[in-house]
Design an enzyme around this catalytic site. Structure first.
Site, PDB file in Angstrom:
ATOM      1  N   ASP A 130       0.805  -1.221   0.000  1.00 37.24           N
ATOM      2  CA  ASP A 130       0.000   0.000   0.000  1.00 37.24           C
ATOM      3  C   ASP A 130       0.840   1.275   0.000  1.00 37.24           C
ATOM      4  OD1 ASP A 130       0.783  -0.449   2.654  1.00 37.24           O
ATOM      5  OD2 ASP A 130      -0.989   0.531   3.473  1.00 37.24           O
ATOM      6  N   GLU A 184       9.680 -10.274  -2.623  1.00 39.10           N
ATOM      7  CA  GLU A 184      10.640  -9.199  -2.870  1.00 39.10           C
ATOM      8  C   GLU A 184      12.074  -9.715  -3.018  1.00 39.10           C
ATOM      9  OE1 GLU A 184       7.100  -7.573  -0.634  1.00 39.10           O
ATOM     10  OE2 GLU A 184       8.453  -9.290  -0.383  1.00 39.10           O
ATOM     11  N   HIS A 214       1.254   0.485  10.352  1.00 38.15           N
ATOM     12  CA  HIS A 214       1.646  -0.875   9.988  1.00 38.15           C
ATOM     13  C   HIS A 214       2.948  -0.885   9.189  1.00 38.15           C
ATOM     14  CE1 HIS A 214      -0.731   0.646   6.611  1.00 38.15           C
ATOM     15  NE2 HIS A 214      -0.098  -0.226   5.830  1.00 38.15           N
ATOM     16  N   HIS A 215       3.648  -1.986   9.242  1.00 40.97           N
ATOM     17  CA  HIS A 215       4.954  -2.206   8.609  1.00 40.97           C
ATOM     18  C   HIS A 215       6.079  -1.423   9.298  1.00 40.97           C
ATOM     19  CE1 HIS A 215       2.750  -4.421   5.789  1.00 40.97           C
ATOM     20  NE2 HIS A 215       2.674  -3.579   4.780  1.00 40.97           N
ATOM     21  N   GLY A 242      27.035 -16.135  -3.234  1.00 40.62           N
ATOM     22  CA  GLY A 242      26.671 -17.543  -3.096  1.00 40.62           C
ATOM     23  C   GLY A 242      25.353 -17.797  -2.387  1.00 40.62           C
ATOM     24  N   ASP A 253      18.492 -29.313  -7.018  1.00 37.62           N
ATOM     25  CA  ASP A 253      17.144 -29.490  -6.474  1.00 37.62           C
ATOM     26  C   ASP A 253      16.947 -28.712  -5.180  1.00 37.62           C
ATOM     27  OD1 ASP A 253      19.004 -31.157  -5.267  1.00 37.62           O
ATOM     28  OD2 ASP A 253      17.714 -32.926  -5.224  1.00 37.62           O
ATOM     29  N   ASN A 282      19.897 -34.532  -7.330  1.00 33.87           N
ATOM     30  CA  ASN A 282      20.809 -35.475  -6.688  1.00 33.87           C
ATOM     31  C   ASN A 282      20.505 -35.620  -5.200  1.00 33.87           C
ATOM     32  OD1 ASN A 282      21.709 -32.931  -6.046  1.00 33.87           O
ATOM     33  ND2 ASN A 282      23.707 -33.161  -6.998  1.00 33.87           N
ATOM     34  N   GLY A 293      19.248 -33.693  -2.579  1.00 36.70           N
ATOM     35  CA  GLY A 293      19.632 -32.880  -1.430  1.00 36.70           C
ATOM     36  C   GLY A 293      20.769 -31.926  -1.709  1.00 36.70           C
ATOM     37  N   GLU A 335      26.863 -29.071   0.269  1.00 34.79           N
ATOM     38  CA  GLU A 335      27.063 -29.083   1.712  1.00 34.79           C
ATOM     39  C   GLU A 335      27.561 -30.451   2.173  1.00 34.79           C
ATOM     40  OE1 GLU A 335      26.916 -26.234   2.684  1.00 34.79           O
ATOM     41  OE2 GLU A 335      25.503 -25.226   1.369  1.00 34.79           O
TER      42      GLU A 335
END
Length: 575
Positions: free
Chosen positions: A41, A64, A127-128, A428, A455, A482, A484, A488
């Protein structure tokens, strides 16, 4: 860039104009044709002006953060981009994407729709806000990840818009504008001149001294290598670098952050340099050169193999935005393009001998597939995937590679003639590339974008598949399934549950997000199936194509595996 009134907006010839139209005219001068964001708004009045403005298209994203990612991808091909959010909840959602643009030197303007000036001045708990009457807190957050920002008023808007946008263009980094609801339609004088004015030329004596230092370093050199990074791309040095490489038989390489800025078919190109984990040919070209010329190539752990690079200032000429160095001598205020041009002249007169193998078409090293008791694995492998992607890429296409297995696999994919590359190795932020591909598609509709994304990363921003179809984008999206977070797992926690993800039906996603009947969505598990899917993608250039490529969980590009080991050591993870 032009400032032709007839083609950049309403009331262009009038003496006064609204603040909104003033800003939009300036964005059109920067070749911005799309604005990304989410309505709220506090920005609706501004969006009325956006949607009514000739030559501009509003692109509503699902959130956003994705708008910031999309603007980042757009700016990498167009030179600038803009996103619009509402105060507080909207702008804070976008901060991560703006921070990524800052880290990777991408010129993006973030426009925040603010509560009315009197409301903010009175500190009303609307608000916000955080209900404490403080309205400057969020702007101070943006100040940490932008090079300029302003709170616009009816009095200062023209001068502040110009100041902030010029800073964005000059430094190729994001900026921030707060636009209160009551300022949007305030009348201000129309611009009387172009936004971008040429910088004053550097002191001729300074440039002369720099080039004299370079000449001393090149005197007697038998081998010279040019190593380019992402700043060379951002500051428009593709053409000047081509002239530099044509001036003498030099070798050339890129940091992974600069992939695509050099012609990979040019004589002397040897590939991507990643410190000690580079191919030996690239290491030799960079580390053994008598003189190394670094162009827009700041170092980081992810582009140097965990800071394992080996080159010393004494034999290095380095060009960065606004400064240059010849050995230990530093010259503040030297323009990169001017320095590249001067170096081309020095190399042209150097009589440099051609290195061994110069002129041979560069080819990435072949890696043998691992064999099992039944011979080569029947299923699809990373090596086969990237080989197929390299063969598929159309001339002029944009290869977009998500951080992780995709990014490091893409380093060994030869780009086609006039190809482009988009990745985010410095910041990254996973999930970045799918919205960024929306941006690249809209920025350059004549270049088909080919996205390869894991994925796990896709699950962060998958909803923008719907935005792509809504706005007619037709990329090829290859989902590396693959099972997951493989990157990591390669660093730490190979079997840990926190590296697992939900098992989605990826081929069902386009339809779920509103894609039309012409959209292609297929699952492939073998090289033959992948080849058929890519052939289908080639026959449907005007449709979004999603290919789910199923790969083994443990399979990863060799470059990523080596870098993951260094990250594990850097983070002090035990066995």
């Amino acid at each position: 860039m032009s400032d032709t009134p007839s083609d950049i907006g309403p009331q262009a010839a009038a003496s006064r104009i609204t603040v909104a139209d003033y800003l939009l005219r300036r964005l059109r001068e920067l070749d911005v044709e799309h604005l990304f964001g989410v309505p709220g708004d506090y920005n609706l009045g501004f969006l009325d002006r956006v949607t009514a403005f000739p030559g501009l298209t509003w692109v509503g994203t699902c959130n956003e953060l994705d708008a910031a990612y999309a603007a980042d991808g757009y700016a990498r091909l167009r030179g600038a981009a803009a996103l619009v959010t509402t105060f507080g909840v909207g702008e804070l959602s976008a901060v991560n994407g703006v921070a990524g643009a800052y880290a990777e030197s991408v010129p993006v303007v973030a426009v925040t729709g603010m509560p009315a000036t009197e409301v903010a001045a009175a500190g009303r708990p609307v608000h916000h806000t955080l209900m404490d009457g403080e309205y400057g807190r969020f702007g101070r957050m943006f100040a940490e990840v932008t090079v300029a920002r302003a709170d616009l008023t009816a009095t200062n808007a023209p001068a502040e818009i110009d100041r902030v946008l010029r800073a964005m263009w000059r430094e190729r980094k994001p900026v921030h504008l707060n636009l209160p609801t009551d300022v949007v339609l305030a009348q201000v004088p129309a611009s009387s001149g172009p936004l971008i004015v040429p910088d004053a030329p550097a002191d001729p004596g300074l440039v002369r001294d720099f080039l004299a230092g370079c000449a001393r370093m090149l005197d007697g050199a038998r081998s010279v290598t040019v190593l380019a990074g992402h700043e060379a791309e951002r500051f428009g040095l593709r053409g000047p670098l081509g002239d530099l490489l044509a001036a003498a038989p030099v070798r050339s390489a890129v940091f992974s952050s600069g992939k695509g800025v050099l012609d990979e078919t040019a004589p002397g190109f040897v590939g991507a340099y990643t410190g000690e984990i580079s191919d030996k040919r690239v290491r030799a070209a960079v580390e053994d050169a008598d003189c190394l010329i670094l162009v827009g190539a700041p170092v980081s752990d992810s582009v140097t193999g965990g800071f394992s690079h080996h080159f010393t200032p004494e034999r290095t000429i380095e060009l960065r935005p606004g400064r240059a160095a010849a050995g230990r001598g530093v010259f503040e205020g030297v323009d990169m393009a001017e320095a590249v041009g001067g170096l081309a002249g020095l190399l042209r007169d150097s009589g440099l001998p051609a290195p061994e193998g110069y002129g041979e078409l560069f080819a990435y090293p072949e890696v043998e597939e691992e064999e099992t008791g039944e011979g080569l694995r029947a299923g699809l492998t990373q090596r086969q995937l990237w080989g197929a992607v390299g063969e598929f890429l159309p001339a002029g296409s944009v290869l977009v590679a998500e951080q992780g297995t995709a990014f490091y696999g893409a380093q060994e994919v030869p780009l086609p003639a006039d190809g482009r590359f988009v990745g985010q190795p410095l910041w990254g932020s996973i999930g970045y590339t799918l919205p960024a591909t929306l941006g690249t598609e809209l920025a350059a509709p004549d270049r088909r974008s080919v996205l390869v994304i894991g994925d796990g990363s896709l699950q962060l921003t998958a909803q923008e598949l719907g935005t792509m179809t809504r706005y007619g984008a037709a990329p090829v999206v290859i989902v590396v399934n693959n099972d997951g977070y493989t990157v990591e797992r390669a660093i730490h926690g190979a079997t840990a549950p926190y590296n697992d993800i939900a098992a989605w039906d990826y081929t069902a996603l386009p339809a779920a997000f509103g894609a039309g009947p012409g959209t292609v969505a297929v699952r492939v598990e073998t090289p033959a199936e992948l080849a058929d899917a890519l052939a289908l993608a080639a026959r449907t250039p005007d449709e979004l194509v999603l290919i789910e490529a199923v790969l083994p969980r443990e399979d990863a590009p060799q470059l990523l595996t080596a870098l993951a080991q260094r990250f594990a050591e850097q983070n002090a993870y035990g066995d």
